[in-house]
Design a protein around this motif. Structure first.
Motif, PDB file in Angstrom:
ATOM      1  N   UNK A   1       0.827  -1.207   0.000  1.00 50.23           N
ATOM      2  CA  UNK A   1       0.000   0.000   0.000  1.00 50.23           C
ATOM      3  C   UNK A   1       0.862   1.257   0.000  1.00 50.23           C
ATOM      4  N   UNK A   2       1.967   1.225   0.724  1.00 54.73           N
ATOM      5  CA  UNK A   2       2.890   2.359   0.741  1.00 54.73           C
ATOM      6  C   UNK A   2       3.501   2.566  -0.647  1.00 54.73           C
ATOM      7  N   UNK A   3       3.903   1.472  -1.304  1.00 48.34           N
ATOM      8  CA  UNK A   3       4.466   1.563  -2.653  1.00 48.34           C
ATOM      9  C   UNK A   3       3.433   2.126  -3.628  1.00 48.34           C
ATOM     10  N   UNK A   4       2.182   1.733  -3.462  1.00 46.48           N
ATOM     11  CA  UNK A   4       1.107   2.240  -4.322  1.00 46.48           C
ATOM     12  C   UNK A   4       0.962   3.746  -4.157  1.00 46.48           C
TER      13      UNK A   4
ATOM     14  N   UNK B   1       1.765   9.228  -6.270  1.00 42.51           N
ATOM     15  CA  UNK B   1       2.393  10.550  -6.162  1.00 42.51           C
ATOM     16  C   UNK B   1       3.316  10.805  -7.345  1.00 42.51           C
ATOM     17  N   UNK B   2       4.045   9.777  -7.739  1.00 44.60           N
ATOM     18  CA  UNK B   2       4.964   9.896  -8.876  1.00 44.60           C
ATOM     19  C   UNK B   2       4.183  10.199 -10.155  1.00 44.60           C
ATOM     20  N   UNK B   3       3.046   9.534 -10.335  1.00 42.50           N
ATOM     21  CA  UNK B   3       2.242   9.760 -11.530  1.00 42.50           C
ATOM     22  C   UNK B   3       1.663  11.173 -11.530  1.00 42.50           C
ATOM     23  N   UNK B   4       1.160  11.617 -10.380  1.00 42.72           N
ATOM     24  CA  UNK B   4       0.614  12.959 -10.279  1.00 42.72           C
ATOM     25  C   UNK B   4       1.697  14.004 -10.561  1.00 42.72           C
ATOM     26  N   UNK B   5       2.869  13.798 -10.008  1.00 39.62           N
ATOM     27  CA  UNK B   5       3.979  14.730 -10.229  1.00 39.62           C
ATOM     28  C   UNK B   5       4.378  14.764 -11.704  1.00 39.62           C
ATOM     29  N   UNK B   6       4.410  13.598 -12.337  1.00 33.02           N
ATOM     30  CA  UNK B   6       4.740  13.534 -13.765  1.00 33.02           C
ATOM     31  C   UNK B   6       3.706  14.295 -14.590  1.00 33.02           C
ATOM     32  N   UNK B   7       2.444  14.160 -14.224  1.00 29.84           N
ATOM     33  CA  UNK B   7       1.379  14.888 -14.912  1.00 29.84           C
ATOM     34  C   UNK B   7       1.576  16.399 -14.750  1.00 29.84           C
ATOM     35  N   UNK B   8       1.846  16.829 -13.510  1.00 29.88           N
ATOM     36  CA  UNK B   8       2.032  18.263 -13.252  1.00 29.88           C
ATOM     37  C   UNK B   8       3.223  18.814 -14.015  1.00 29.88           C
ATOM     38  N   UNK B   9       4.269  18.003 -14.141  1.00 28.70           N
ATOM     39  CA  UNK B   9       5.492  18.461 -14.806  1.00 28.70           C
ATOM     40  C   UNK B   9       5.451  18.246 -16.316  1.00 28.70           C
TER      41      UNK B   9
ATOM     42  N   UNK C   1       4.500   4.782 -15.852  1.00 30.79           N
ATOM     43  CA  UNK C   1       4.183   4.946 -14.419  1.00 30.79           C
ATOM     44  C   UNK C   1       2.806   4.367 -14.130  1.00 30.79           C
ATOM     45  N   UNK C   2       1.850   4.638 -15.012  1.00 30.19           N
ATOM     46  CA  UNK C   2       0.490   4.139 -14.846  1.00 30.19           C
ATOM     47  C   UNK C   2       0.465   2.607 -14.887  1.00 30.19           C
ATOM     48  N   UNK C   3       1.210   2.015 -15.781  1.00 33.80           N
ATOM     49  CA  UNK C   3       1.269   0.560 -15.871  1.00 33.80           C
ATOM     50  C   UNK C   3       1.893  -0.043 -14.608  1.00 33.80           C
ATOM     51  N   UNK C   4       2.929   0.613 -14.099  1.00 33.30           N
ATOM     52  CA  UNK C   4       3.550   0.145 -12.853  1.00 33.30           C
ATOM     53  C   UNK C   4       2.553   0.224 -11.698  1.00 33.30           C
ATOM     54  N   UNK C   5       1.780   1.299 -11.654  1.00 34.31           N
ATOM     55  CA  UNK C   5       0.757   1.456 -10.626  1.00 34.31           C
ATOM     56  C   UNK C   5      -0.311   0.366 -10.770  1.00 34.31           C
ATOM     57  N   UNK C   6      -0.750   0.106 -11.980  1.00 30.43           N
ATOM     58  CA  UNK C   6      -1.729  -0.958 -12.221  1.00 30.43           C
ATOM     59  C   UNK C   6      -1.212  -2.305 -11.730  1.00 30.43           C
TER      60      UNK C   6
END
Length: 69
Positions: free
Chosen positions: A22-25, A30-38, A48-53
């Motif tokens: 759950x912590x890794x998720x 957060x990494x995906x959101x940051x990538x989107x913002x940047x 990143x999305x595939x890794x999250x999935x």
């Protein structure tokens, strides 16, 4: 999210299996959101999305196997 720590045989604290996942998720979200913002490349956001999935599917499989909800 409350974190539950377990001690190994040497007394060292570590996250339990589900809690660690759950912590890794949350880190991946957060990494995906940051990538989107940047505005990183589309390919990187997809990766990143595939890794999250993958992590989410793994958590669901563990919870179903252990009967956790």
């Amino acid at each position: 999210m409350a974190m539950k720590y377990n001690k190994n045989k040497n007394g060292v604290k570590h996250l339990g299996g589900i809690e660690k996942l759950e912590f890794q998720i949350e880190l991946q979200r957060s990494k995906m959101y940051q990538a989107f913002k940047e505005r990183v490349s589309f390919e990187e956001v997809i990766k990143i999305s595939q890794d999250l999935d993958h992590l989410l599917n793994k958590l669901e499989k563990i919870k179903n196997h252990e009967g956790v909800r």
